[in-house]
Design a protein around this motif. Structure first.
Motif, PDB file in Angstrom:
ATOM      1  N   LYS A 148      -0.557  23.520 -56.497  1.00  0.00           N
ATOM      2  CA  LYS A 148      -0.425  24.237 -55.094  1.00  0.00           C
ATOM      3  C   LYS A 148      -0.177  22.881 -54.022  1.00  0.00           C
ATOM      4  O   LYS A 148      -0.895  22.044 -54.237  1.00  0.00           O
ATOM      5  N   VAL A 149       0.762  23.304 -53.317  1.00  0.00           N
ATOM      6  CA  VAL A 149       0.833  22.404 -52.234  1.00  0.00           C
ATOM      7  C   VAL A 149       0.518  23.114 -50.762  1.00  0.00           C
ATOM      8  O   VAL A 149       1.167  24.308 -50.501  1.00  0.00           O
ATOM      9  N   LYS A 150      -0.137  22.588 -49.778  1.00  0.00           N
ATOM     10  CA  LYS A 150      -0.112  23.266 -48.636  1.00  0.00           C
ATOM     11  C   LYS A 150       0.121  21.941 -47.680  1.00  0.00           C
ATOM     12  O   LYS A 150      -0.522  20.939 -47.473  1.00  0.00           O
ATOM     13  N   VAL A 151       0.873  22.503 -46.470  1.00  0.00           N
ATOM     14  CA  VAL A 151       1.255  21.476 -45.459  1.00  0.00           C
ATOM     15  C   VAL A 151       0.418  21.812 -44.330  1.00  0.00           C
ATOM     16  O   VAL A 151       0.289  22.933 -43.900  1.00  0.00           O
ATOM     17  N   ALA A 152      -0.454  20.844 -44.024  1.00  0.00           N
ATOM     18  CA  ALA A 152      -1.462  21.121 -43.143  1.00  0.00           C
ATOM     19  C   ALA A 152      -0.959  20.814 -41.412  1.00  0.00           C
ATOM     20  O   ALA A 152      -1.482  21.373 -40.402  1.00  0.00           O
ATOM     21  N   GLY A 153      -0.042  20.059 -41.345  1.00  0.00           N
ATOM     22  CA  GLY A 153       0.434  19.806 -40.072  1.00  0.00           C
ATOM     23  C   GLY A 153       1.585  18.595 -40.089  1.00  0.00           C
ATOM     24  O   GLY A 153       1.646  17.680 -40.689  1.00  0.00           O
ATOM     25  N   PHE A 154       2.255  18.820 -38.571  1.00  0.00           N
ATOM     26  CA  PHE A 154       3.104  17.666 -38.221  1.00  0.00           C
ATOM     27  C   PHE A 154       2.467  16.977 -37.041  1.00  0.00           C
ATOM     28  O   PHE A 154       2.512  17.523 -35.855  1.00  0.00           O
ATOM     29  N   ASN A 155       1.973  15.874 -37.158  1.00  0.00           N
ATOM     30  CA  ASN A 155       1.200  15.245 -36.117  1.00  0.00           C
ATOM     31  C   ASN A 155       1.820  13.871 -35.397  1.00  0.00           C
ATOM     32  O   ASN A 155       2.213  13.336 -36.233  1.00  0.00           O
ATOM     33  N   ARG A 156       1.845  14.125 -34.205  1.00  0.00           N
ATOM     34  CA  ARG A 156       2.330  12.902 -33.595  1.00  0.00           C
ATOM     35  C   ARG A 156       1.367  11.523 -33.762  1.00  0.00           C
ATOM     36  O   ARG A 156       0.348  11.652 -33.531  1.00  0.00           O
ATOM     37  N   ILE A 157       2.181  10.520 -33.954  1.00  0.00           N
ATOM     38  CA  ILE A 157       1.358   8.960 -34.333  1.00  0.00           C
ATOM     39  C   ILE A 157       1.249   8.559 -32.962  1.00  0.00           C
ATOM     40  O   ILE A 157       2.014   8.110 -32.290  1.00  0.00           O
ATOM     41  N   THR A 158       0.111   8.058 -32.806  1.00  0.00           N
ATOM     42  CA  THR A 158      -0.469   7.432 -31.719  1.00  0.00           C
ATOM     43  C   THR A 158      -1.207   6.050 -31.739  1.00  0.00           C
ATOM     44  O   THR A 158      -1.304   5.228 -31.038  1.00  0.00           O
ATOM     45  N   ARG A 159      -1.587   6.013 -33.216  1.00  0.00           N
ATOM     46  CA  ARG A 159      -2.239   4.704 -33.382  1.00  0.00           C
ATOM     47  C   ARG A 159      -1.326   3.898 -34.433  1.00  0.00           C
ATOM     48  O   ARG A 159      -0.777   4.373 -35.216  1.00  0.00           O
ATOM     49  N   TYR A 160      -1.337   2.634 -34.098  1.00  0.00           N
ATOM     50  CA  TYR A 160      -0.587   1.718 -34.985  1.00  0.00           C
ATOM     51  C   TYR A 160      -1.145   0.440 -35.245  1.00  0.00           C
ATOM     52  O   TYR A 160      -2.001   0.035 -34.366  1.00  0.00           O
ATOM     53  N   GLY A 161      -1.257  -0.119 -36.346  1.00  0.00           N
ATOM     54  CA  GLY A 161      -1.761  -1.225 -37.056  1.00  0.00           C
ATOM     55  C   GLY A 161      -0.847  -2.556 -36.478  1.00  0.00           C
ATOM     56  O   GLY A 161       0.078  -2.416 -35.957  1.00  0.00           O
ATOM     57  N   GLN A 162      -1.226  -3.746 -36.448  1.00  0.00           N
ATOM     58  CA  GLN A 162      -0.461  -4.628 -36.434  1.00  0.00           C
ATOM     59  C   GLN A 162       0.952  -5.126 -36.897  1.00  0.00           C
ATOM     60  O   GLN A 162       1.864  -5.381 -36.018  1.00  0.00           O
ATOM     61  N   TYR A 163       1.030  -4.622 -38.250  1.00  0.00           N
ATOM     62  CA  TYR A 163       2.214  -4.677 -38.873  1.00  0.00           C
ATOM     63  C   TYR A 163       3.207  -3.298 -39.088  1.00  0.00           C
ATOM     64  O   TYR A 163       4.127  -3.453 -39.385  1.00  0.00           O
ATOM     65  N   ASP A 164       2.515  -2.300 -38.299  1.00  0.00           N
ATOM     66  CA  ASP A 164       3.082  -1.048 -38.430  1.00  0.00           C
ATOM     67  C   ASP A 164       4.375  -1.084 -37.500  1.00  0.00           C
ATOM     68  O   ASP A 164       4.814  -1.633 -36.532  1.00  0.00           O
ATOM     69  N   GLU A 165       5.287  -0.027 -38.005  1.00  0.00           N
ATOM     70  CA  GLU A 165       6.749   0.169 -37.349  1.00  0.00           C
ATOM     71  C   GLU A 165       6.745   1.133 -36.341  1.00  0.00           C
ATOM     72  O   GLU A 165       6.361   2.271 -36.561  1.00  0.00           O
ATOM     73  N   LYS A 166       6.768   0.624 -35.078  1.00  0.00           N
ATOM     74  CA  LYS A 166       6.889   1.715 -33.994  1.00  0.00           C
ATOM     75  C   LYS A 166       8.333   1.879 -33.812  1.00  0.00           C
ATOM     76  O   LYS A 166       9.163   1.193 -33.718  1.00  0.00           O
TER      77      LYS A 166
END
Length: 198
Positions: A72-90
């Motif tokens: 079974k697969v359930k999609v819970a949501g499409f959430n805006r990304i507001t937190r980034y780590g030091q090496y994350d791609e903005k």
């Protein structure tokens, strides 16, 4: 939760709309308190039910797709990304970053190789191509094996041009050998979940 008619891959298990109690069948008997127009709307065999409005492969966020073999697969949501780590791609200022969150439940009798799923997100407002982005904070990549009777929560991170709107369609495909050899993958359309980035 409402079950609708199955397609050749599986069955949609539709979530009740938020804020509404689980639907209760109206009293359509001879002693019903419904007015004639309400009886026609709610009890006539020509009245469509919400499950009749969409094929099993077209789901909303919150709905579950139950494959015939027990996954079974359930999609819970499409959430805006507001937190980034030091090496994350903005993403650039003209793009919106979002995270797709879903759960896989293994209802089969064997461990399931999660790398046997393929998935993709695209724009659903005016179309629009998404691009995968690297964001480690709060992410959980789908990889490894899932034992029978267990569930796992996973994510994928994307960016889409703001001009393409905030509606997203997310598609999940199976590419495991047993599924492909069985021709199940070709017997029905892959499930798609549609929703809004929140």
């Amino acid at each position: 939760m409402q079950l609708s008619a199955s397609n050749d891959q599986g069955t949609a298990e539709r979530a009740a709309p938020s804020g509404t109690p689980a639907s209760k069948s109206p009293d359509c008997g001879p002693d019903s308190d419904l007015s004639q127009s309400d009886w026609i709307d709610q009890c006539s065999s020509d009245s469509p039910t919400p499950a009749d409005d969409q094929p099993d492969s077209e789901l909303n966020v919150g709905d579950t797709f139950a494959y015939k073999d027990g996954l079974k697969v359930k999609v819970a949501g499409f959430n805006r990304i507001t937190r980034y780590g030091q090496y994350d791609e903005k993403p650039a200022a003209d793009k919106s970053a979002f995270r797709v969150v879903w759960t896989v439940t293994n209802g089969t009798a064997k461990p399931y190789d999660l790398d046997s799923f393929a998935y993709d997100a695209q724009g659903a407002t005016t179309g629009g191509e998404t691009e995968p982005i690297y964001v480690e904070v709060d992410s959980k990549q789908m990889t490894g094996r899932l034992v029978p009777g267990r569930s796992g929560r996973f994510t994928a991170e994307y960016a889409i041009a703001k001009s393409d709107g905030s509606q997203i369609v997310f598609t999940m495909s199976r590419v495991d050998d047993a599924w492909l050899q069985n021709d199940s993958a070709y017997l029905g359309e892959d499930p798609h979940w549609t929703g809004t980035i929140k």
